[in-house]
Design a protein around this motif. Structure first.
Motif, PDB file in Angstrom:
ATOM      1  N   ILE A  20       0.862  -1.188   0.000  1.00  0.00           N
ATOM      2  CA  ILE A  20       0.000   0.000   0.000  1.00  0.00           C
ATOM      3  C   ILE A  20       0.892   1.230   0.000  1.00  0.00           C
ATOM      4  O   ILE A  20       1.800   1.347   0.837  1.00  0.00           O
ATOM      5  CB  ILE A  20      -0.952  -0.007   1.220  1.00  0.00           C
ATOM      6  N   GLU A  31      -2.528   6.279   0.490  1.00  0.00           N
ATOM      7  CA  GLU A  31      -3.615   5.509  -0.115  1.00  0.00           C
ATOM      8  C   GLU A  31      -4.611   5.059   0.946  1.00  0.00           C
ATOM      9  O   GLU A  31      -4.263   4.880   2.108  1.00  0.00           O
ATOM     10  CB  GLU A  31      -3.055   4.263  -0.808  1.00  0.00           C
ATOM     11  N   ALA A  37      -6.813   1.819   1.454  1.00  0.00           N
ATOM     12  CA  ALA A  37      -7.031   0.474   0.933  1.00  0.00           C
ATOM     13  C   ALA A  37      -8.019  -0.266   1.816  1.00  0.00           C
ATOM     14  O   ALA A  37      -7.970  -0.161   3.041  1.00  0.00           O
ATOM     15  CB  ALA A  37      -5.714  -0.292   0.859  1.00  0.00           C
ATOM     16  N   CYS A  67     -12.854   2.957  -1.502  1.00  0.00           N
ATOM     17  CA  CYS A  67     -11.401   2.854  -1.337  1.00  0.00           C
ATOM     18  C   CYS A  67     -10.711   2.947  -2.692  1.00  0.00           C
ATOM     19  O   CYS A  67     -11.276   2.584  -3.714  1.00  0.00           O
ATOM     20  CB  CYS A  67     -11.043   1.511  -0.705  1.00  0.00           C
ATOM     21  N   LYS A  80      -7.951   1.247  -3.373  1.00  0.00           N
ATOM     22  CA  LYS A  80      -7.571  -0.131  -3.675  1.00  0.00           C
ATOM     23  C   LYS A  80      -8.392  -1.041  -2.776  1.00  0.00           C
ATOM     24  O   LYS A  80      -8.699  -0.679  -1.646  1.00  0.00           O
ATOM     25  CB  LYS A  80      -6.088  -0.366  -3.361  1.00  0.00           C
ATOM     26  N   TYR A 102      -6.435  -7.969  -5.764  1.00  0.00           N
ATOM     27  CA  TYR A 102      -6.083  -6.661  -5.192  1.00  0.00           C
ATOM     28  C   TYR A 102      -5.988  -5.645  -6.324  1.00  0.00           C
ATOM     29  O   TYR A 102      -5.333  -5.898  -7.327  1.00  0.00           O
ATOM     30  CB  TYR A 102      -4.738  -6.750  -4.457  1.00  0.00           C
TER      31      TYR A 102
END
Ligand SMILES: Nc1ncnc2c1ncn2[C@@H]1O[C@H](COP(=O)(O)OP(=O)(O)O)[C@@H](O)[C@H]1O
Ligand SMILES: [Mg+2]
Length: 308
Positions: A24, A28, A30, A198, A200, A212
């Motif tokens: 990550i 970010e 995630a 999100c 990711k 992912y």
């Protein structure tokens, strides 16, 4: 900002995290998505340097979870699935408790309280017992407590579980504000609408990372034709569909059934089979997959029943 390498966690013979790799980037947000028992809590506890892995390694905020566990803990804000607020202390006393734990100076404390009261809107409730707050307010207080020491990475384990939709949205508003300040966020959730928000999303199933990527990329994984059907007899329709060759996944969303077909031309056959069994089709259309459809598509056992 967060890097996981061949991480394995076994409880006896049970594999809770199965050779997981994940990265990550700084700033970010995630999401970690998976059903109960997927291994979300285990993974979060390992990343917080609370639980040692069986093998493999991970770095969070530049620190190794095993070698630099103490330094790592200073850089992260970990909100466990059942966060330990002191219910018989007030909101302010809870904040004071955590400030002392993190050894904040008077000045740092003043600044931080102003900041957390600003986003949490909990100031008017500062003398309320934490135990008397609503579920959503408790979660905001818990988040405030783990933000007091200005962490670089937030690890949040299903913070909105069981919280009403309005409070969930409020909680996410705060998360986005924190993200704007450059904080990296890893959050587990069982709500697909949250996963959609999100950047990711990591899909976890039985300890394995099955996908992912960005929500958009994940939706491109679907290489079959996805349909939504509603019939006058949902249960009968489902048992017909289960017997059709070429249908690789079926999931029930209330009165609607989603199914994936390897070939579009099989659709005529399905219509006939339903008609022969006396099931009337009320609506049948090809749809774009949601993240939920993708998750079910990627999972091993592809027949799932969902309410709602
Ligand atoms: N302390 C433990 N001892 C033995 N098994 C455990 C322990 N904690 C979790 N498990 C098992 O590991 C698997 C993953 O659990 P968990 O990490 O809590 O998943 P999730 O948070 O996704 O529900 C489950 O099968 C669970 O029963
Ligand atoms: Mg859990």
């Amino acid at each position: 900002m967060l890097e996981i390498l061949n991480l394995l966690k076994q409880y006896g013979s049970l594999v809770a995290v199965d050779y997981l790799n994940l990265k990550i980037e700084k700033g970010e947000m995630a999401g970690l998505v998976g059903p109960d028992g997927a291994g979300k809590t285990t993974l979060m506890r390992i990343l917080s340097a609370i639980l040692p892995p069986t093998s493999g390694s991970a770095r969070v905020a530049g620190y190794d979870i095993i070698r630099d566990a103490e330094k790592l803990k200073e850089k992260i804000g970990y909100m466990p699935q059942r966060f330990g607020l002191y219910e018989d202390l007030t909101v302010l006393e809870n904040l004071n408790f955590f400030s002392e734990l993190y050894q904040l100076s008077k000045k740092q404390k003043d600044e931080k309280y102003k900041e957390v009261f600003n986003f949490s809107q909990l100031e008017p409730f500062k003398d309320f017992l934490a135990g008397n707050l609503s579920g959503g307010m408790k979660q905001k207080l818990a988040l405030s407590c783990v933000l007091l020491h200005t962490p670089e990475v937030l690890l949040l384990d299903e913070p909105t579980r069981g919280v009403d939709p309005l409070s969930r949205r409020d909680f996410w508003r705060i998360l986005f504000e924190q993200q704007k300040r450059g904080i990296t966020i890893f959050i587990s959730t069982s709500y697909m609408d949250e996963a959609e928000r999100c950047q990711k999303v990591a899909f976890l199933d039985k300890g394995r990372l099955i996908a992912y990527g960005t929500p958009k990329k994940l939706k491109e994984i679907m290489n079959e034709f996805l349909y939504e059907i509603s019939c006058d007899k949902t249960r009968e329709a489902k048992s017909v569909l289960e017997k059709v060759d070429g249908i690789s996944g079926i999931s029930i969303f209330g009165e609607k059934i989603h199914f994936t077909l390897r070939e579009e031309k099989l659709l005529a056959n399905i219509k006939n089979k339903l008609k022969d069994t006396g099931v009337e089709i009320l609506n049948l259309r090809r749809i774009e997959p949601s993240l939920e459809d993708i998750f079910i598509f990627l999972k091993q056992d592809k027949i799932e029943i969902r309410n709602g």
